[in-house]
Design an enzyme around this catalytic site. Structure first.
Site: not given
Length: 430
Positions: A18, A20, A43-44, A46, A310
């Site tokens: 996470d 970025g 599972n990734a 963005h 998070r």
């Protein structure tokens, strides 16, 4: 700055994910010929926001597909080290095309990539329930069980879809899971029928993975590799067992794409200006009080895939030094620096001690890691909005000092600095 004219540029997460990475990949992909995924699965996650000539915004969500597809001149490749849930692949593909992103002829999938099946996803949930309080906190996308099938040499690869023995192999694999977990509800024959139907649609995308990459590199193509997850979630080097099921290090790039390590010319480590983690597992600098809550709220720290909150804390340079040692970053992308704008003072972890003795490296033993006393350096904040900064020179002196502190500790230069969520909110230092 564009990827190297020849050779491979790799973008890797340097912490617990996470960070970025997608934003930097989006920027670098504008000059890439090929954008590749080497490990992980859907599972990734963005989101990339693109503004057209009229100023209208369109959001594109990427989970399995390489985000370099945003560049209409870029070819996307899913490597042999990726695990592919075919229904999700086509769902993502169809969603992108409905939004006007033309993918036809620009996406290729390695014939050696392993398949994620519906029963893998069911088993993923069953394993989490079985673990109870020791739950790892997976996305329940079936990624771990698919890699488990791969490691036990019982998995199915993309090329198996075109083998007449596919149905028999599939049934055998399901029966093995029934023996392990009991007879859970699952339509085996329906799944076989669905995958055989998907096979024909998938056929035009399939290539011999290693040969595809070999030809790309040898012909001077500019290749950009989009790493999934991050070093501290690596199966070998992360906080095991609270890790993902694939190699998320630089080694995973080589094995996942079938390329020579000598083809890699740049490795950019993406590091958040503070630290976050989703799910269970060690987190030495986690702050459960005001600092952690502020970072979570200001940084909008919720998982892209799961929506989970998070965990947050100060930047841990011990973790970063370990990460740098393994991945050999040639430069860094420091993201979300603007989230620290409101702090009077900013702490940075610079060492660990156990019983007063300094710890060398990053402990593998989680019981030992739980005993560490984190040593912090305290730096002055800048108390200024940096979200509109376009150049390094515009940063407040204390923000520059923060960047230099990181560079001096790690021995690696910060090349990019993120100052907001927008594509244009990225300062390029060199």
């Amino acid at each position: 700055m564009a990827p190297s004219p020849e050779g491979v540029t790799v973008v890797l997460g340097a912490q617990w994910g996470d960070e970025g990475k997608g934003k930097l990949v989006d920027i670098l992909a504008a000059e890439a010929d090929i954008c590749a995924r080497c490990a992980g699965g859907n599972n990734a996650g963005h989101t990339i926001v693109v503004r057209n000539d009229k100023g209208e915004k369109t959001s594109y969500a990427f989970n399995l597909l390489p985000s370099g597809l945003i560049n209409p001149e870029c070819t996307a490749f899913i490597g042999s080290g990726v695990v592919v849930h075919v229904p999700s692949l086509f769902n993502e593909l169809d969603t992108l095309e409905r939004k006007g992103l033309k993918v036809a002829g620009r996406l290729f999938v390695s014939d050696r990539a392993h398949l994620v099946m519906g029963f893998h996803q069911i088993v993923d949930g069953l394993k989490e329930v079985e673990l109870g309080g020791s739950s790892i906190g997976t996305t329940r996308k079936g990624i771990g069980p698919a890699y488990s099938s791969k490691a036990s040499r019982s998995g199915l690869r993309v090329h198996h879809l075109f083998d007449p023995t596919f149905p028999a192999k599939f049934r055998k694999l399901v029966e093995g899971r029934f023996k392990r977990y009991g007879h859970f509800e699952f339509d085996t024959e329906g799944e076989i029928e669905m995958y055989l139907a998907f096979a024909e649609r998938l056929r035009p995308f399939i290539v011999d993975g290693p040969t595809f990459m070999h030809n790309a590199v040898n012909s001077g193509k500019r290749v950009l590799v989009e790493g999934a997850n991050a070093l501290m979630l690596d199966l070998d080097y992360g906080t095991y067992p609270f890790v993902t099921s694939s190699s998320t290090s630089i080694g995973g790039v080589v094995s996942g794409l079938g390329i020579s390590p000598f083809a890699i010319k740049r490795v950019v480590g993406v590091i958040k200006a503070y630290t976050t983690r989703v799910g269970g597992g060690p987190f030495p600098t986690e702050d459960l009080a005001t600092v952690g809550e502020t970072l979570q709220e200001v940084g909008a720290e919720y998982g892209t895939v799961t929506g989970r909150r998070r965990r947050c804390g100060w930047l841990d340079l011990v973790v970063m030094k370990y990460s740098t040692m393994i991945n050999g970053y040639t430069s860094l992308n420091l993201t979300k620096l603007d989230v620290l704008d409101g702090f009077d003072e900013i702490k940075v972890a610079t060492g660990y001690k156990i019983d007063g003795v300094e710890v060398e490296g990053f402990p593998a033993d989680l019981d030992r890691l739980a005993k560490v006393e984190v040593q912090y350096a305290t730096l002055p904040g800048w108390k200024t909005d940096i979200s509109n900064c376009k150049t390094y020179q515009e940063f407040p002196e204390n923000a520059k000092a923060y960047i230099k502190f990181i560079e001096d500790y790690l021995g690696v230069k910060v090349q990019y600095v993120g100052v907001g969520p927008g594509r244009d909110q990225n300062v390029i230092i060199f």
